[in-house]
Design an enzyme around this catalytic site. Structure first.
Site, PDB file in Angstrom:
ATOM      1  N   GLY A  51      22.080  21.546  12.560  1.00 29.52           N
ATOM      2  CA  GLY A  51      21.585  21.239  11.218  1.00 29.52           C
ATOM      3  C   GLY A  51      22.009  22.341  10.264  1.00 29.52           C
ATOM      4  O   GLY A  51      22.561  23.368  10.677  1.00 29.52           O
ATOM      5  N   LEU A  52      21.739  22.127   9.005  1.00 28.10           N
ATOM      6  CA  LEU A  52      22.125  23.087   7.987  1.00 28.10           C
ATOM      7  C   LEU A  52      21.363  24.401   8.127  1.00 28.10           C
ATOM      8  O   LEU A  52      20.284  24.448   8.722  1.00 28.10           O
ATOM      9  CB  LEU A  52      21.847  22.501   6.593  1.00 28.10           C
ATOM     10  CG  LEU A  52      22.709  21.321   6.161  1.00 28.10           C
ATOM     11  CD1 LEU A  52      22.124  20.694   4.899  1.00 28.10           C
ATOM     12  CD2 LEU A  52      24.157  21.743   5.941  1.00 28.10           C
ATOM     13  N   SER A  53      21.925  25.451   7.561  1.00 26.42           N
ATOM     14  CA  SER A  53      21.216  26.724   7.486  1.00 26.42           C
ATOM     15  C   SER A  53      19.919  26.506   6.702  1.00 26.42           C
ATOM     16  O   SER A  53      19.912  25.857   5.656  1.00 26.42           O
ATOM     17  CB  SER A  53      22.091  27.758   6.763  1.00 26.42           C
ATOM     18  OG  SER A  53      21.422  28.984   6.645  1.00 26.42           O
ATOM     19  N   GLY A  54      18.817  27.012   7.245  1.00 27.50           N
ATOM     20  CA  GLY A  54      17.531  26.847   6.579  1.00 27.50           C
ATOM     21  C   GLY A  54      16.791  25.580   6.938  1.00 27.50           C
ATOM     22  O   GLY A  54      15.685  25.338   6.451  1.00 27.50           O
ATOM     23  N   SER A  55      17.378  24.768   7.822  1.00 31.31           N
ATOM     24  CA  SER A  55      16.726  23.507   8.194  1.00 31.31           C
ATOM     25  C   SER A  55      15.566  23.711   9.157  1.00 31.31           C
ATOM     26  O   SER A  55      14.705  22.838   9.303  1.00 31.31           O
ATOM     27  CB  SER A  55      17.745  22.536   8.814  1.00 31.31           C
ATOM     28  OG  SER A  55      18.301  23.088  10.003  1.00 31.31           O
ATOM     29  N   GLY A  56      15.542  24.859   9.829  1.00 26.46           N
ATOM     30  CA  GLY A  56      14.452  25.135  10.769  1.00 26.46           C
ATOM     31  C   GLY A  56      14.871  25.138  12.229  1.00 26.46           C
ATOM     32  O   GLY A  56      14.021  25.151  13.114  1.00 26.46           O
ATOM     33  N   LYS A  57      16.176  25.139  12.489  1.00 28.61           N
ATOM     34  CA  LYS A  57      16.678  25.085  13.869  1.00 28.61           C
ATOM     35  C   LYS A  57      16.108  26.193  14.747  1.00 28.61           C
ATOM     36  O   LYS A  57      15.557  25.932  15.811  1.00 28.61           O
ATOM     37  CB  LYS A  57      18.212  25.187  13.898  1.00 28.61           C
ATOM     38  CG  LYS A  57      18.957  24.088  13.215  1.00 28.61           C
ATOM     39  CD  LYS A  57      20.454  24.284  13.304  1.00 28.61           C
ATOM     40  CE  LYS A  57      20.945  25.600  12.749  1.00 28.61           C
ATOM     41  NZ  LYS A  57      20.635  25.804  11.306  1.00 28.61           N
ATOM     42  N   SER A  58      16.278  27.431  14.296  1.00 21.48           N
ATOM     43  CA  SER A  58      15.836  28.575  15.111  1.00 21.48           C
ATOM     44  C   SER A  58      14.323  28.591  15.288  1.00 21.48           C
ATOM     45  O   SER A  58      13.814  28.880  16.378  1.00 21.48           O
ATOM     46  CB  SER A  58      16.291  29.894  14.475  1.00 21.48           C
ATOM     47  OG  SER A  58      17.695  30.012  14.541  1.00 21.48           O
ATOM     48  N   SER A 107      26.714  24.476  14.144  1.00 30.19           N
ATOM     49  CA  SER A 107      27.746  23.652  14.798  1.00 30.19           C
ATOM     50  C   SER A 107      28.119  22.462  13.917  1.00 30.19           C
ATOM     51  O   SER A 107      27.804  21.322  14.222  1.00 30.19           O
ATOM     52  CB  SER A 107      27.314  23.207  16.200  1.00 30.19           C
ATOM     53  OG  SER A 107      26.016  22.680  16.244  1.00 30.19           O
TER      54      SER A 107
END
Length: 199
Positions: A34-41, A108
């Site tokens: 997902g985009l940066s800031g989407s909450g992945k981490s 990715s």
């Protein structure tokens, strides 16, 4: 780069199935994209914490952390992004072979790269988790102030601004992180893992 040729695969005495039996659970990679800031981490780490709490062998591979070590020689060109994901896929596969549930948090951005990683896993071991969040919301969050820098031209090849993001077409799980709490996202992912008899 010269490729090694005189190499032979050595089969392990202890198999992945042996580890599954000993652990009492299966193994897989949860590939958060997902985009940066989407909450992945944030979501990946919350899932990992809950897995740990339940006694499941787990590990988190985080994009920024990996670039501090294994992939510190790579930049953000299309070629380097592809190599970054290829290496992570191979590392994730080792974790899955070891019997762990590994969570990865990487933008990715290219569909072909994610598909290439999927291809090295057995059926059902690669679980693509699309953390779907509108770019407007990601920019509002902007925890690392990266979007602001990209808008000012201080960061080049930034995904979503001057480099494309190709959303998954058929992910195993889609998490609407703009609509769900982290706890709700974790429950959604656990439901999938239980439904597929990984846990």
């Amino acid at each position: 780069m010269t490729k090694a040729t005189n190499i032979t695969w050595h089969a392990s005495t202890v198999t992945k199935s042996d580890r599954h039996r000993q652990n009492g659970h299966g193994s897989a990679v949860l590939w958060f994209t997902g985009l940066s800031g989407s909450g992945k981490s944030t979501i990946a780490n919350a899932v990992s914490s809950e897995l740990y709490r339940k006694g499941i062998n787990e590990y988190v591979l985080d994009g920024d952390n990996i670039r501090h070590g294994l992939n510190k020689d790579l930049g953000f060109s299309d070629h380097d992004r592809t190599e970054n994901i290829r290496r992570i896929g191979e590392v994730a596969k080792l974790f899955v072979d070891s019997g762990a549930v590994v969570t990865t948090a990487f933008i990715s951005p290219f569909r072909s790269d994610r598909d290439q990683v999927r291809a090295i896993f057995q059926e059902g071991e690669f679980i693509e988790v699309f953390v779907d969040c509108p770019i407007e919301e990601c920019e509002k969050r902007d925890p690392k102030k990266l979007y602001a820098k990209a808008r000012r031209g201080e960061i080049k090849d930034f995904t979503g601004i001057d480099s494309p993001y190709e959303a998954p077409e058929n992910p195993e799980i889609t998490v609407r992180s703009d609509l769900l709490t982290v706890e709700e996202a974790v429950k959604q992912i656990f439901s999938y893992l239980q439904e597929k008899d990984i846990l």
